[in-house]
Enzyme design. Structure first.
Site, PDB file in Angstrom:
ATOM      1  N   THR A  24     -57.222  15.692  86.174  1.00  0.00           N
ATOM      2  CA  THR A  24     -57.500  17.101  85.859  1.00  0.00           C
ATOM      3  C   THR A  24     -57.274  17.430  84.385  1.00  0.00           C
ATOM      4  O   THR A  24     -57.736  18.458  83.898  1.00  0.00           O
ATOM      5  CB  THR A  24     -56.591  18.034  86.680  1.00  0.00           C
ATOM      6  OG1 THR A  24     -55.235  17.826  86.245  1.00  0.00           O
ATOM      7  CG2 THR A  24     -56.690  17.741  88.167  1.00  0.00           C
ATOM      8  N   ASP A  74     -54.208   7.007  72.158  1.00  0.00           N
ATOM      9  CA  ASP A  74     -53.111   7.628  72.903  1.00  0.00           C
ATOM     10  C   ASP A  74     -51.823   7.483  72.102  1.00  0.00           C
ATOM     11  O   ASP A  74     -51.304   6.383  71.922  1.00  0.00           O
ATOM     12  CB  ASP A  74     -52.978   6.955  74.271  1.00  0.00           C
ATOM     13  CG  ASP A  74     -51.991   7.699  75.152  1.00  0.00           C
ATOM     14  OD1 ASP A  74     -50.822   7.859  74.740  1.00  0.00           O
ATOM     15  OD2 ASP A  74     -52.387   8.150  76.239  1.00  0.00           O
ATOM     16  N   ASP A 122     -48.718   5.905  73.897  1.00  0.00           N
ATOM     17  CA  ASP A 122     -48.885   4.461  74.112  1.00  0.00           C
ATOM     18  C   ASP A 122     -48.740   3.693  72.802  1.00  0.00           C
ATOM     19  O   ASP A 122     -48.180   2.595  72.776  1.00  0.00           O
ATOM     20  CB  ASP A 122     -50.262   4.177  74.726  1.00  0.00           C
ATOM     21  CG  ASP A 122     -50.298   4.518  76.209  1.00  0.00           C
ATOM     22  OD1 ASP A 122     -49.227   4.758  76.791  1.00  0.00           O
ATOM     23  OD2 ASP A 122     -51.407   4.554  76.774  1.00  0.00           O
ATOM     24  N   ARG A 125     -50.135  14.712  80.869  1.00  0.00           N
ATOM     25  CA  ARG A 125     -51.443  15.197  81.304  1.00  0.00           C
ATOM     26  C   ARG A 125     -51.863  14.440  82.540  1.00  0.00           C
ATOM     27  O   ARG A 125     -51.891  13.204  82.543  1.00  0.00           O
ATOM     28  CB  ARG A 125     -52.504  14.936  80.219  1.00  0.00           C
ATOM     29  CG  ARG A 125     -52.421  15.837  79.067  1.00  0.00           C
ATOM     30  CD  ARG A 125     -53.700  15.896  78.284  1.00  0.00           C
ATOM     31  NE  ARG A 125     -54.420  14.646  78.115  1.00  0.00           N
ATOM     32  CZ  ARG A 125     -55.551  14.526  77.430  1.00  0.00           C
ATOM     33  NH1 ARG A 125     -56.089  15.592  76.870  1.00  0.00           N
ATOM     34  NH2 ARG A 125     -56.156  13.373  77.296  1.00  0.00           N
TER      35      ARG A 125
HETATM   36  C1  PRP Z   1     -50.396  13.513  75.005  1.00  0.00           C
HETATM   37  C2  PRP Z   1     -49.909  14.161  73.726  1.00  0.00           C
HETATM   38  C3  PRP Z   1     -49.822  15.595  74.120  1.00  0.00           C
HETATM   39  C4  PRP Z   1     -50.959  15.751  75.078  1.00  0.00           C
HETATM   40  C5  PRP Z   1     -52.078  16.438  74.370  1.00  0.00           C
HETATM   41  O1  PRP Z   1     -49.370  13.339  75.894  1.00  0.00           O
HETATM   42  O2  PRP Z   1     -48.717  13.630  73.266  1.00  0.00           O
HETATM   43  O3  PRP Z   1     -48.595  15.955  74.726  1.00  0.00           O
HETATM   44  O4  PRP Z   1     -51.357  14.443  75.479  1.00  0.00           O
HETATM   45  O5  PRP Z   1     -53.111  16.698  75.234  1.00  0.00           O
HETATM   46  P1  PRP Z   1     -53.517  18.167  75.638  1.00  0.00           P
HETATM   47  O6  PRP Z   1     -53.578  18.967  74.392  1.00  0.00           O
HETATM   48  O7  PRP Z   1     -54.870  17.967  76.271  1.00  0.00           O
HETATM   49  O8  PRP Z   1     -52.518  18.693  76.616  1.00  0.00           O
HETATM   50  P2  PRP Z   1     -49.558  12.581  77.290  1.00  0.00           P
HETATM   51  O9  PRP Z   1     -49.938  13.550  78.355  1.00  0.00           O
HETATM   52  O10 PRP Z   1     -50.488  11.414  77.101  1.00  0.00           O
HETATM   53  O11 PRP Z   1     -48.105  12.110  77.649  1.00  0.00           O
HETATM   54  P3  PRP Z   1     -47.174  11.063  76.890  1.00  0.00           P
HETATM   55  O12 PRP Z   1     -46.787  11.678  75.558  1.00  0.00           O
HETATM   56  O13 PRP Z   1     -46.028  10.945  77.824  1.00  0.00           O
HETATM   57  O14 PRP Z   1     -47.937   9.786  76.708  1.00  0.00           O
HETATM   58  N1  URA Z   2     -53.310  12.624  73.903  1.00  0.00           N
HETATM   59  C1  URA Z   2     -53.308  11.610  73.020  1.00  0.00           C
HETATM   60  O1  URA Z   2     -52.320  10.897  72.869  1.00  0.00           O
HETATM   61  N2  URA Z   2     -54.440  11.377  72.326  1.00  0.00           N
HETATM   62  C2  URA Z   2     -55.530  12.139  72.466  1.00  0.00           C
HETATM   63  O2  URA Z   2     -56.541  11.873  71.781  1.00  0.00           O
HETATM   64  C3  URA Z   2     -55.505  13.182  73.395  1.00  0.00           C
HETATM   65  C4  URA Z   2     -54.372  13.417  74.091  1.00  0.00           C
END
Ligand code: PRP
Ligand code: URA
Length: 209
Positions: free
Chosen positions: A108, A200, A203, A104
């Protein structure tokens, strides 16, 4: 449009409570994500078709049921979806694993694509898309769009926590996709994180706070 299936099994709910706890460290968090994925997979595969077979026990022939040769694919959304893969493969070790890389954009909150590799015969497989978090729904909507563009048809989405906003976006964009989750939370905050959520997920799995 199928309703989301919220898994209210006591083991799922207990493990989810520990997962949410801010004092749960990465090692335990990873273990719990996998255990939750296993439990959710058990329920999400309850309608797989069976066929009658005869098995020779040491005593006599037994009429039994076995999976009717349906082919499965699991597709984690990177990174956090990777945390659920081993838990699913524990139950369905023959499943093929595709990968979709999305993150994400922090400003944005829109998904940014960086990788997509799916099994060549994806159109023949029952597909389980994995991501612990369904927040705005942008990542799930985009991942499923990519899978459909490559011929994927029979798609389910397994997440651990869903926000109402994400669920609405996903069911609107892909009304054919059954969603499974362990909890439907309250809302998103101004940074599009789920409340109360668990923070997160990527993380917490990988210790990259
Ligand atoms: C997180 C999560 C989803 C997304 C959800 O990933 O694992 O993929 O956010 O958010 P959304 O429904 O608003 O799209 P992130 O973008 O943090 O990436 P990562 O898994 O690499 O940390
Ligand atoms: N992605 C995450 O990992 N946690 C949230 O709460 C939203 C998006």
């Amino acid at each position: 449009m199928p309703k989301p299936i919220i898994m209210d099994h006591p083991l799922v709910q207990h493990k989810l409570a520990v997962l949410r706890d801010k004092n749960t460290g990465s090692k335990e968090f990873r273990e719990l994500i996998n255990e939750l994925a296993t439990l959710m997979c058990y329920d999400a595969t309850r309608d797989l078709p069976l066929e009658e077979v005869t098995v020779e026990t040491p005593m006599a022939p037994a009429r039994c049921k076995m999976l009717a040769g349906r082919k499965l694919a699991i597709v984690p959304i990177l990174r956090a979806g990777m945390g659920m893969v081993e838990g699913i493969l524990t139950l369905v070790p023959s499943a093929r694993v595709g990968h979709i890389g999305l993150y994400r954009d922090p400003q944005t909150h829109q998904p940014v694509e960086y990788y997509c590799k799916l099994p060549a015969d994806i159109e023949e497989r029952d597909i389980f898309v994995l991501d612990p978090m369904l927040a705005t729904g942008g990542s799930a909507v985009d991942a499923i769009r990519q899978i459909k563009a490559k011929g994927g048809k029979n798609i389910r989405f397994l997440c651990i926590i869903a926000a109402p906003e994400g669920l609405e976006a996903l069911t609107k964009a892909h009304p054919d996709v059954q969603v499974y989750c362990a909890a439907l939370d309250d809302c998103l905050n101004e940074n599009k994180y789920i409340l109360p959520g668990l923070g997160d997920a990527g993380d917490r799995i990988y210790g990259t706070y």
